[in-house]
Design a protein around this motif. Structure first.
Motif, PDB file in Angstrom:
ATOM      1  N   THR A   1       5.082  29.550  39.162  1.00 27.65           N
ATOM      2  CA  THR A   1       4.727  28.664  40.353  1.00 27.65           C
ATOM      3  C   THR A   1       3.807  27.470  39.671  1.00 27.65           C
ATOM      4  OG1 THR A   1       4.729  30.673  41.984  1.00 27.65           O
ATOM      5  CG2 THR A   1       3.442  28.695  42.724  1.00 27.65           C
ATOM      6  N   ILE A   2       2.882  27.855  38.796  1.00 25.77           N
ATOM      7  CA  ILE A   2       1.884  27.008  38.219  1.00 25.77           C
ATOM      8  C   ILE A   2       2.882  25.828  37.618  1.00 25.77           C
ATOM      9  CG2 ILE A   2       0.056  26.447  36.590  1.00 25.77           C
ATOM     10  CD1 ILE A   2      -0.962  29.227  37.405  1.00 25.77           C
TER      11      ILE A   2
ATOM     12  N   SER B   1       6.175  25.049  37.971  1.00 25.46           N
ATOM     13  CA  SER B   1       6.848  24.326  38.812  1.00 25.46           C
ATOM     14  C   SER B   1       5.948  23.361  39.450  1.00 25.46           C
ATOM     15  CB  SER B   1       7.759  25.221  39.851  1.00 25.46           C
ATOM     16  OG  SER B   1       6.590  25.800  40.654  1.00 25.46           O
ATOM     17  N   TYR B   2       4.720  23.574  40.007  1.00 26.41           N
ATOM     18  CA  TYR B   2       3.879  22.602  40.318  1.00 26.41           C
ATOM     19  C   TYR B   2       3.415  21.331  39.513  1.00 26.41           C
ATOM     20  CZ  TYR B   2      -0.446  20.627  42.719  1.00 26.41           C
ATOM     21  OH  TYR B   2      -1.366  19.981  42.924  1.00 26.41           O
ATOM     22  N   TRP B   3       3.393  22.012  38.295  1.00 32.60           N
ATOM     23  CA  TRP B   3       2.874  20.969  37.381  1.00 32.60           C
ATOM     24  C   TRP B   3       3.981  19.926  36.866  1.00 32.60           C
ATOM     25  CZ3 TRP B   3      -1.113  18.979  34.771  1.00 32.60           C
ATOM     26  CH2 TRP B   3      -0.796  18.253  33.529  1.00 32.60           C
ATOM     27  N   LYS B   4       5.310  20.383  37.131  1.00 33.77           N
ATOM     28  CA  LYS B   4       6.604  19.612  36.806  1.00 33.77           C
ATOM     29  C   LYS B   4       6.837  18.644  38.045  1.00 33.77           C
ATOM     30  CE  LYS B   4       9.422  22.719  33.822  1.00 33.77           C
ATOM     31  NZ  LYS B   4      10.718  23.359  33.833  1.00 33.77           N
ATOM     32  N   ARG B   5       6.364  19.165  39.209  1.00 34.52           N
ATOM     33  CA  ARG B   5       6.383  18.378  40.556  1.00 34.52           C
ATOM     34  C   ARG B   5       5.657  17.032  40.361  1.00 34.52           C
ATOM     35  NH1 ARG B   5       6.834  23.176  43.580  1.00 34.52           N
ATOM     36  NH2 ARG B   5       4.966  22.744  44.225  1.00 34.52           N
ATOM     37  N   THR B   6       4.436  17.199  40.042  1.00 32.02           N
ATOM     38  CA  THR B   6       3.237  16.179  39.819  1.00 32.02           C
ATOM     39  C   THR B   6       3.627  15.483  38.402  1.00 32.02           C
ATOM     40  OG1 THR B   6       2.063  17.897  38.725  1.00 32.02           O
ATOM     41  CG2 THR B   6       1.747  17.800  41.044  1.00 32.02           C
TER      42      THR B   6
END
Length: 340
Positions: A308-309, A311-316
């Motif tokens: 989750t962390i 994927s969130y980092w990749k989105r930002t």
């Protein structure tokens, strides 16, 4: 006139007395006279058991169910986690007092298994490395496994008295042999060509043991841990005869009063604890690759949190990279216009 007892070759043991009973009575007298020297060890073990029990009893049942379910998910997979969650809920629904008794039993079993690992694991490694020690310890292990469990109760009660400490000592004596045997067996079954390859690359004996032999022998060692846990649970009812608390004591009291309901509740509670511990330990023996990942932190709740962390980092992260890419492209276009 009384007839004299004469030796008969057909019954040569009738008039032979080696004095084993008198020798055992001497051990009893020695244990009674020196019981004070054992009291500090008894107090230490009793305080340790009570500490584990107090921690388990202090955690609310809902929180304990969540923690054990997450632990089972991390160690053994999602399917085992579901089984553990359902089993714990069923344990709490058996009886209003079943949960507290189960936590007491779990504390005694966990402490006994931990002590078995502290004692059995080094002895198993030593037995794997020394044929002489393995040959000396084998008859002792055979004796420990073949003597009826009730026989352990008498000398332990003479030395320590009744209570949880005596139950833990009896459980250790009864449950530690499989761990020693399977630890030795697992290390002995490691492919020697792998060990020779590690030695050829300059690995020290301790490095070979820690990085080669123990990982390859871990499935067999965990099978020994599993057997130790099952034997510890099997001693719960027997050890309740010397005032060990928990579900076993509930079964013993129900048997004395012919209370079938309480006996079934206590028996089912022990079975549920056995299922939970058995499924978790069996799941630990499976490698990460068998469960679809390489490292332990790549699966379970820890893997889910890291994913989750990530994927969130990749989105930002792409937004910032695209903005920098736009600025770089505009800067290059400006430099080309200036050159023209």
């Amino acid at each position: 006139m009384d007839e004299k007892n004469t030796f008969s070759p057909l019954d040569p043991f009738q008039y032979v007395d080696l004095g084993i009973a008198d020798w055992a009575d001497g051990i009893k007298q020695w244990a009674t006279a020196n019981r004070g020297t054992i009291q500090p060890i008894k107090h230490f073990l009793n305080d340790s058991i009570n500490s584990v029990e107090n921690v388990l009893q202090a955690v609310p049942p809902t929180v304990m169910i969540i923690l054990l379910t997450l632990l089972a998910w991390q160690l053994s997979g999602r399917r085992v986690a579901i089984i553990v969650c359902i089993s714990l809920v069923a344990l709490g629904l058996l009886d209003p007092g079943a949960w507290a008794l189960a936590m007491t039993t779990l504390a005694i079993v966990l402490f006994s298994v931990a002590m078995c690992m502290v004692i059995g694991f080094p002895l198993g490694v030593l037995a794997a490395k020394s044929n002489r020690f393995e040959g000396a310890v084998r008859p002792v292990l055979d004796t420990m496994q073949t003597i009826p469990a009730f026989v352990y109760l008498v000398p332990v009660v003479m030395l320590v008295g009744i209570g949880n400490v005596s139950g833990v000592i009896v459980t250790i004596v009864f449950a530690v042999p499989p761990l020693i045997r399977l630890t030795s067996l697992g290390i002995r079954q490691v492919n020697q060509s792998v060990v020779e390859a590690a030695r050829a690359f300059g690995a020290s004996p301790s490095q070979i043991m820690i990085k080669v032999e123990l990982p390859l022998a871990m499935p067999t060692i965990m099978a020994g841990v599993n057997q130790t846990i099952m034997l510890s649970l099997s001693m719960v009812v027997i050890a309740s005869m010397i005032a060990v608390k928990g579900l076993g004591n509930e079964v013993l009291r129900a048997m004395g009063r012919l209370d079938a309901g309480k006996a079934i509740v206590g028996g089912l509670g022990i079975v549920i604890l056995a299922v939970i511990l058995d499924r978790i330990t069996q799941g630990v023996t499976r490698s990460g690759r068998e469960r679809g990942y390489r490292h332990w932190w790549q699966g379970g709740p820890v893997g889910l949190a890291l994913t989750t962390i990530k994927s969130y980092w990749k989105r930002t992260k792409p937004n910032g990279e695209s903005n920098r890419h736009k600025h770089t492209k505009l800067h290059k276009m400006k430099q080309e216009q200036d050159r023209e």
